[in-house]
Design a protein around this motif. Structure first.
Motif, short mmCIF file in Angstrom:
data_model
loop_
_atom_site.label_atom_id
_atom_site.label_comp_id
_atom_site.label_asym_id
_atom_site.label_seq_id
_atom_site.Cartn_x
_atom_site.Cartn_y
_atom_site.Cartn_z
N ASP A 44 0.85 -1.19 0.00
CA ASP A 44 0.00 0.00 0.00
C ASP A 44 0.89 1.24 0.00
OD1 ASP A 44 0.81 0.49 2.69
OD2 ASP A 44 -0.83 -0.73 3.46
N GLU A 45 0.28 2.40 0.23
CA GLU A 45 1.00 3.67 0.13
C GLU A 45 2.22 3.72 1.05
OE1 GLU A 45 0.69 6.28 -1.75
OE2 GLU A 45 -1.25 6.07 -2.74
N ARG A 46 2.17 3.04 2.18
CA ARG A 46 3.28 3.07 3.12
C ARG A 46 4.56 2.47 2.56
NH1 ARG A 46 0.62 -0.33 7.76
NH2 ARG A 46 -0.02 -1.43 5.86
N HIS A 47 4.43 1.65 1.52
CA HIS A 47 5.56 0.89 1.02
C HIS A 47 6.14 1.45 -0.28
CE1 HIS A 47 2.83 -2.12 3.11
NE2 HIS A 47 3.87 -2.01 3.92
N VAL A 75 4.55 -6.57 -7.74
CA VAL A 75 3.90 -5.98 -6.58
C VAL A 75 2.39 -6.08 -6.73
CG1 VAL A 75 3.58 -3.87 -5.23
CG2 VAL A 75 5.81 -4.35 -6.26
N ALA A 76 1.71 -6.57 -5.69
CA ALA A 76 0.24 -6.63 -5.68
C ALA A 76 -0.30 -5.62 -4.69
CB ALA A 76 -0.24 -8.03 -5.31
N ALA A 77 -1.30 -4.85 -5.11
CA ALA A 77 -1.92 -3.84 -4.26
C ALA A 77 -3.39 -3.72 -4.62
CB ALA A 77 -1.23 -2.49 -4.44
N GLN A 78 -4.19 -3.23 -3.68
CA GLN A 78 -5.61 -3.08 -3.92
C GLN A 78 -5.95 -1.77 -4.63
OE1 GLN A 78 -8.45 -4.09 -0.90
NE2 GLN A 78 -7.11 -5.58 0.06
N ALA A 79 -5.04 -0.82 -4.62
CA ALA A 79 -5.28 0.48 -5.27
C ALA A 79 -4.01 0.90 -6.01
CB ALA A 79 -5.65 1.53 -4.21
N PRO A 80 -4.14 1.71 -7.05
CA PRO A 80 -2.96 2.16 -7.79
C PRO A 80 -1.95 2.85 -6.87
CG PRO A 80 -4.96 2.72 -8.98
CD PRO A 80 -5.39 2.23 -7.63
N LEU A 81 -0.67 2.63 -7.13
CA LEU A 81 0.40 3.21 -6.33
C LEU A 81 1.35 3.99 -7.25
CD1 LEU A 81 1.35 0.13 -4.09
CD2 LEU A 81 -0.11 2.06 -3.47
N PRO A 82 1.93 5.07 -6.75
CA PRO A 82 2.88 5.84 -7.56
C PRO A 82 4.23 5.14 -7.66
CG PRO A 82 2.69 6.82 -5.38
CD PRO A 82 1.68 5.72 -5.44
N ILE A 83 4.23 4.03 -8.39
CA ILE A 83 5.41 3.20 -8.55
C ILE A 83 5.81 3.21 -10.03
CG2 ILE A 83 6.23 0.81 -8.50
CD1 ILE A 83 4.52 0.40 -6.01
N ARG A 84 7.09 3.25 -10.29
CA ARG A 84 7.58 3.23 -11.66
C ARG A 84 7.47 1.81 -12.21
NH1 ARG A 84 11.15 6.49 -8.75
NH2 ARG A 84 12.59 4.73 -8.44
#
Length: 282
Positions: A86-89, A103-112
């Motif tokens: 999540d956002e913390r990571h 990476v698996a997440a429930q919501a979009p993350l600002p990751i490249r």
């Protein structure tokens, strides 16, 4: 996949080994396309993210890290698979030196990310709904009859398919299964919430108590389950109690089902608080 692989033994539900996950070859190949950089798998709870990551990691020799139970690790090389992000990571993930990261997440993350797999990609095709139903029923012919309507009702959402398959497997005859499936079309309200209650109602008392307690925890192994007096026999109880990806010997109620189980089969506030305190003290 051919129907002959499903077998035709009697349907079994309850204390039994977990049904092997569906071989989602197209999705596994999609994860293989990025051999350097980050692949992001984004979908809500119940989409089958953890199952996909576990299968891909096992086949590629990657390290699988479940962030709900384990803290982020220090720098390392090779392939890393990260579940429950999540956002913390985000800062940690963007700084990873690994050659390949999924990476698996429930919501979009600002990751490249080099590619993103979405909920639409994770939804079952009709043949995959058939495979899931056939595995639960142990009846290829029965699954062939019911799968088209089940797929339409659930839109191929993996968690809804799993719940419905478990509920239909609790029925004693083909006629009862067909009637129960028809009744789902008349459900007023969220289908998954209805199915959670229906499957819980069909469990034996000890199994229901296991699910009820485990829904308040992120996961347990046999030692913790025994110390918490949850169960003497910690094994898979699909669809509610599933192995935790990346944690051999650990089981949990999938995140997408915990709130529903707590609503349908709640512990008293006092009992829930005591269980969590005991867990945190381990």
């Amino acid at each position: 996949m051919g129907k002959e692989r499903l077998g035709s033994g009697p349907a079994r539900f309850g204390r039994r080994p977990a049904v092997p996950p569906i071989a989602r070859s197209a999705l596994l190949e999609r994860l293989d396309r990025v051999d350097r950089g980050v692949t992001l798998v984004v979908a809500g709870a119940g989409a089958g993210k953890s199952t996909l990551l576990s299968a891909w990691s096992a086949g590629r020799g990657g390290v699988l890290l479940n962030l709900e139970l384990d803290p982020p690790q220090g720098p390392s090389g090779g392939t890393l698979v990260v579940d429950e992000a999540d956002e913390r990571h985000v800062e940690w993930i963007n700084g990873l030196p690994n050659d390949r990261v999924v990476v698996a997440a429930q919501a979009p993350l600002p990751i490249r990310a080099r590619q993103t797999v979405t909920a639409r990609d994770l939804s079952f095709a009709e043949d995959e709904t058939y495979q899931a139903l056939g595995a639960a029923l142990g009846d290829a012919a029965g699954a062939d009859t019911l799968a088209p309507d089940l797929h339409l009702l659930t839109h191929g959402w993996p968690q809804a398919v799993g719940l419905a398959a478990a509920w239909l497997a609790q029925q004693k005859s083909a006629g009862e299964r067909e009637a129960k499936l028809r009744s789902l079309a008349r459900v007023d309200g969220p289908l998954e919430r209805y199915l959670v209650g229906a499957v819980l109602d069909g469990l034996a008392r000890d199994d229901r108590e296991l699910v009820q307690k485990l829904a308040y925890l992120p996961g347990v192994d046999a030692r913790r389950a025994d110390r918490l007096d949850i169960t003497e026999n910690l094994v898979a109880l699909p669809p509610f109690v599933q192995p935790v990806a990346g944690k051999p010997g650990w089981f949990a109620v999938p995140g997408g089902l915990r709130a529903a189980v707590q609503s349908e089969a709640p512990l008293s506030p006092e009992a829930a608080a005591a269980l969590k305190i005991a867990y945190q003290g381990m």
